[in-house]
Design a protein around this motif. Sequence first.
Motif, short mmCIF file in Angstrom:
data_model
loop_
_atom_site.label_atom_id
_atom_site.label_comp_id
_atom_site.label_asym_id
_atom_site.label_seq_id
_atom_site.Cartn_x
_atom_site.Cartn_y
_atom_site.Cartn_z
N ALA A 124 -5.11 -12.28 1.25
CA ALA A 124 -6.35 -11.51 1.08
C ALA A 124 -6.03 -10.06 0.74
CB ALA A 124 -7.20 -11.59 2.34
N LEU A 125 -5.02 -9.51 1.41
CA LEU A 125 -4.66 -8.11 1.11
C LEU A 125 -4.12 -7.98 -0.31
CD1 LEU A 125 -3.08 -7.02 4.53
CD2 LEU A 125 -5.30 -6.37 3.57
N ALA A 126 -3.37 -8.99 -0.76
CA ALA A 126 -2.87 -8.95 -2.14
C ALA A 126 -4.04 -9.03 -3.12
CB ALA A 126 -1.90 -10.12 -2.37
N LEU A 127 -5.00 -9.87 -2.81
CA LEU A 127 -6.14 -10.04 -3.72
C LEU A 127 -6.91 -8.74 -3.90
CD1 LEU A 127 -7.54 -12.56 -5.17
CD2 LEU A 127 -9.31 -12.18 -3.46
N VAL A 128 -7.01 -7.96 -2.84
CA VAL A 128 -7.76 -6.70 -2.96
C VAL A 128 -6.86 -5.53 -3.36
CG1 VAL A 128 -9.50 -7.47 -1.31
CG2 VAL A 128 -7.61 -6.05 -0.51
N GLY A 129 -5.58 -5.82 -3.64
CA GLY A 129 -4.69 -4.77 -4.11
C GLY A 129 -4.11 -3.90 -3.01
N LEU A 130 -3.97 -4.47 -1.82
CA LEU A 130 -3.48 -3.66 -0.70
C LEU A 130 -2.17 -4.18 -0.11
CD1 LEU A 130 -6.60 -2.70 1.45
CD2 LEU A 130 -5.21 -1.22 0.00
N ASP A 131 -1.46 -5.03 -0.85
CA ASP A 131 -0.20 -5.45 -0.26
C ASP A 131 0.72 -4.23 -0.19
OD1 ASP A 131 -0.23 -5.44 -2.96
OD2 ASP A 131 0.88 -7.28 -3.26
N GLY A 132 1.50 -4.18 0.84
CA GLY A 132 2.33 -2.99 1.06
C GLY A 132 1.67 -2.00 2.01
N LYS A 133 0.37 -2.20 2.29
CA LYS A 133 -0.31 -1.25 3.18
C LYS A 133 -0.73 -1.91 4.49
CE LYS A 133 -1.14 2.02 -0.23
NZ LYS A 133 -1.95 2.88 -1.02
N ALA A 134 -0.17 -3.07 4.76
CA ALA A 134 -0.62 -3.86 5.92
C ALA A 134 -0.45 -3.11 7.23
CB ALA A 134 0.16 -5.18 5.97
N LYS A 135 0.57 -2.25 7.31
CA LYS A 135 0.84 -1.58 8.60
C LYS A 135 0.13 -0.24 8.74
CE LYS A 135 5.19 -3.86 9.48
NZ LYS A 135 6.63 -3.81 9.20
N ARG A 136 -0.57 0.16 7.73
CA ARG A 136 -1.29 1.45 7.83
C ARG A 136 -2.46 1.35 8.80
NH1 ARG A 136 -1.25 4.72 3.08
NH2 ARG A 136 0.82 4.58 2.14
N MET A 137 -2.82 2.51 9.34
CA MET A 137 -4.04 2.59 10.16
C MET A 137 -5.18 3.00 9.22
SD MET A 137 -2.84 1.79 13.06
CE MET A 137 -4.17 2.12 14.20
N PRO A 138 -6.42 2.64 9.57
CA PRO A 138 -7.53 2.99 8.67
C PRO A 138 -7.58 4.47 8.31
CG PRO A 138 -8.28 1.42 10.31
CD PRO A 138 -6.86 1.76 10.67
#
Length: 333
Positions: A124-138
Amino acid sequence: MAMIRFENVTKRYRGTKRPALSEVDFNVEAGEFVFLVGASGSGKSSCLRLILREDVPSAGRVAVLGRDLRSLPNRKVPYFRRHIGSVFQDFRLLSSKTVYQNVAFSLQVIGSSRGFIQQAVPEALALVGLDGKAKRMPHELSGGEQQRVAIARAIVNRPKVLLADEPTGNLDPATSVDIMQLLARINAGGTTVVMATHEASFVDQMQRRVIELKEGEMVRDELGGGYGDTSGIPRLHPEAVRGAAATAALTAVREAQRETSAVPAIAPDAGQQPVQPDPDVRVDPSARPDPEPQPAPTPRTNPIVIPDVQVDELGVADRLGLSGDDEEVGPTS
Ligand SMILES: Nc1ncnc2c1ncn2[C@@H]1O[C@H](COP(=O)(O)OP(=O)(O)OP(=O)(O)O)[C@@H](O)[C@H]1O
């Protein structure tokens, strides 16, 4: 089967004179992208709340996924909502959880297996273009990235319907267009999208179905419509701020629109037919359905930040509700 059916729905809130919704009647079919437009207070959010069964009509009937929500017992509401993703203007992320945990949380609360979560969340994160940011806080993300997390969370459980209430309301024009492109892509994969918005320019550019409310009454239901009369809609930013950037951004939306109709990036639901106008629905005779497929566009200056994944191989399409099955609501039925 209509995904969403409003039958002469009236909604009166306690202590108010005028109903928030007055005999509103429409169907939304599988695979449609519908803009719900109208001035502030016209009833857009009330419609979305009824679809989510956060509220019930004072009169009339709301059916979602073939299910009459009047007869849905309260204890089954959480099961029903698993089939509906929702995103809001204010993102509504859990501030103490990472990006990954925010998306995983929605699966954990419904008891998904650890294996499923470990596969579905990165997809899901890859689909929305956020892979690589999984460990970030909002708080370490931009507004657009936060909205992407919210969208990943909304689609990770493969909902049939995605509701978006002013999803670009807190974003600048260029970021807004990224979000619109993403929603258009999710819709191109077969997910029905209903989006309430004040954002007239996107509605004009995308030429999708428009349902317009005015003081609770449905005054327009048009395929391929524009926003219409924008005079009653307050502008949050001065026009100048939205000038060149907005124009460039809107051009990109149009290109995304062409691209999604030309190349089904995510396999559309084989069972879904092109949207047929409901005979009961008022349709502008000059309105036209989505444009004919165009040749693939030249590269955009403002590309969608979605990795070039083979979604079918990854199983994303299936897992995120972007491919078809005729699964019933299940536990609610
Ligand atoms: N819980 C409530 N109690 C009383 N009145 C309400 C409630 N929720 C909404 N209303 C009223 O119902 C009408 C429709 O509100 P709604 O939020 O659906 O409009 P909207 O089109 O989504 O507006 P906006 O674009 O400002 O979000 C408004 O007059 C509003 O004041």
